[in-house]
Design an enzyme around this catalytic site. Structure first.
Site, mmCIF file in Angstrom:
data_model
loop_
_atom_site.group_PDB
_atom_site.id
_atom_site.type_symbol
_atom_site.label_atom_id
_atom_site.label_comp_id
_atom_site.label_asym_id
_atom_site.label_seq_id
_atom_site.Cartn_x
_atom_site.Cartn_y
_atom_site.Cartn_z
ATOM 1 C CB SER A 167 4.467 -1.130 12.230
ATOM 2 O OG SER A 167 4.046 0.210 12.375
ATOM 3 N N GLY B 166 2.601 -0.960 4.389
ATOM 4 C CA GLY B 166 2.642 0.454 4.021
ATOM 5 C C GLY B 166 4.078 0.911 3.882
ATOM 6 N N GLY B 167 4.609 1.532 4.949
ATOM 7 C CA GLY B 167 5.954 2.132 4.910
ATOM 8 C C GLY B 167 7.016 1.232 4.286
ATOM 9 C CG ASN C 14 -1.763 1.217 1.370
ATOM 10 O OD1 ASN C 14 -1.830 2.012 0.445
ATOM 11 N ND2 ASN C 14 -2.413 1.364 2.514
ATOM 12 C CD1 TRP C 15 3.801 1.116 -2.802
ATOM 13 C CD2 TRP C 15 3.797 2.284 -4.718
ATOM 14 N NE1 TRP C 15 4.611 0.461 -3.699
ATOM 15 C CE2 TRP C 15 4.624 1.157 -4.885
ATOM 16 C CE3 TRP C 15 3.639 3.159 -5.796
ATOM 17 C CZ2 TRP C 15 5.308 0.888 -6.083
ATOM 18 C CZ3 TRP C 15 4.305 2.899 -6.985
ATOM 19 C CH2 TRP C 15 5.137 1.780 -7.131
ATOM 20 C CE LYS C 16 -0.458 3.444 4.695
ATOM 21 N NZ LYS C 16 -0.516 3.610 6.125
ATOM 22 N N GLY D 187 1.726 2.700 10.801
ATOM 23 C CA GLY D 187 2.660 3.812 10.647
ATOM 24 C C GLY D 187 3.296 4.272 11.958
ATOM 25 C CG HIS E 194 -6.263 1.874 4.790
ATOM 26 N ND1 HIS E 194 -5.908 2.899 5.638
ATOM 27 C CD2 HIS E 194 -5.205 1.033 4.723
ATOM 28 C CE1 HIS E 194 -4.679 2.685 6.072
ATOM 29 N NE2 HIS E 194 -4.225 1.557 5.531
ATOM 30 C CD GLU F 251 -3.789 -2.289 7.310
ATOM 31 O OE1 GLU F 251 -2.626 -2.431 6.936
ATOM 32 O OE2 GLU F 251 -4.487 -1.320 6.998
ATOM 33 C CD GLU G 130 -3.506 5.682 6.425
ATOM 34 O OE1 GLU G 130 -3.375 5.688 5.186
ATOM 35 O OE2 GLU G 130 -2.626 5.236 7.197
HETATM 36 P P1 PGA Z 1 2.272 0.639 7.721
HETATM 37 O O1 PGA Z 1 0.866 0.800 6.953
HETATM 38 O O2 PGA Z 1 2.877 -0.642 7.238
HETATM 39 O O3 PGA Z 1 3.068 1.853 7.295
HETATM 40 O O4 PGA Z 1 1.972 0.624 9.167
HETATM 41 C C1 PGA Z 1 0.044 -0.294 6.729
HETATM 42 C C2 PGA Z 1 -1.263 0.166 6.108
HETATM 43 O O5 PGA Z 1 -1.763 1.213 6.521
HETATM 44 O O6 PGA Z 1 -1.799 -0.492 5.211
#
Ligand code: PGA
Length: 256
Positions: free
Chosen positions: A218, A239-240, A14-16, A179, A101, A173, A103
């Site tokens: 994370s 994500g990250g 997930n590159w966001k 994050g 998600h 999640e 977010e």
């Molecule tokens: P993260 O994000 O790995 O940076 O915690 C995961 C996500 O939100 O899908």
């Protein structure tokens, strides 16, 4: 050993809201090199921002790596300024889409009902929805995590038939782990995954074995091994660490 245990893990990037034409090219090229060298043990999906879907689709031509979107409109064609419909995603060759998600839920007011419509819309166009579920820190500390997450699942799938539920992917999640560098321990994650699986089994045993349940929050090169050993963790939503080719490749190399 069940069929599910023999299945490959599914690892979703997930590159966001990150990337640029130049950065995407460099990152995808490193993944393609690794694919040639057969370094993945997992099935991979890359979810770039909408504006880069076409670029990434072109780069992934001929590769086994699949394309995913980070969002989908619950509406079709029409007067929905700023929305991207399921049909448009199909045009771009999208196979997967993230839905609900945290977010999207917290920053863009996406409710369980909207997420459910998006899940239905994606399935109607042959796109696999990855329905994201998770509790906040307050909810966990007040002992309500399981109740909250199972409710999100129930509301996300309650309009689907068994054969439709079989086609979706779930991603647990915990919001407090996204994050933040804090991860659920492998056992905490497994406990929730086991509850999600049991809920699905209460609908249908066979169907429950077919639904992949990913862990996200994370997830990185240092914690992935312990998480991926758990029997109900079928892969990860990253994500990250997915923005760093070496970290993402390490996660993808662990497989089953
Ligand atoms: P993260 O994000 O790995 O940076 O915690 C995961 C996500 O939100 O899908």
């Amino acid at each position: 050993m069940t069929n599910k245990e023999l299945d490959k893990k599914l690892v979703v990037a997930n590159w966001k809201s990150n990337g640029s034409f130049a950065e995407n090219l460099a990152l995808i090229n490193q993944l393609l090199e690794a694919e040639k060298a057969k370094e993945f043990a997992s099935d991979l999906v890359i979810c770039p921002p909408f504006v880069y879907l076409q670029q990434v689709a072109q780069l992934l031509k001929g590769s086994q790596i699949k394309l995913g979107a980070q969002n989908i409109s619950q509406f079709g064609f029409g007067a929905y300024t700023g929305e991207v419909s399921a049909q448009m995603l199909v045009d771009l060759g999208v196979d997967y889409v993230l839905v609900g998600h945290s977010e999207r839920r917290s920053l863009f007011a996406e409710t369980d009902a909207i997420s459910a419509e998006k899940v239905n819309g994606a399935l109607a166009f042959g796109i696999t929805p990855i329905l994201c579920l998770g509790e906040s820190l307050d909810q966990r500390e007040s002992g309500k995590a399981i109740e909250i997450v199972l409710k999100q699942l129930e509301l996300g799938i309650n309009k689907l038939s068994k054969s439709e539920v079989e086609k979706i992917v779930l991603a647990y999640e915990p919001i407090w782990a996204i994050g933040t560098g804090k991860t659920a321990s492998a056992q905490e994650a497994e406990d929730m995954h086991e509850k999600l699986r049991s809920y699905l089994k209460s609908i249908d045993e066979d169907m429950a074995e077919k639904v992949k349940i990913l862990y996200g929050g994370s997830l990185n090169e240092t914690n992935v091994a312990s998480l991926f050993k758990m029997p109900n963790i079928d892969g990860g939503l990253v994500g990250g660490a997915s923005l760093d080719a070496q970290k993402f490749l390490f996660i993808s190399s662990l497989g089953n």
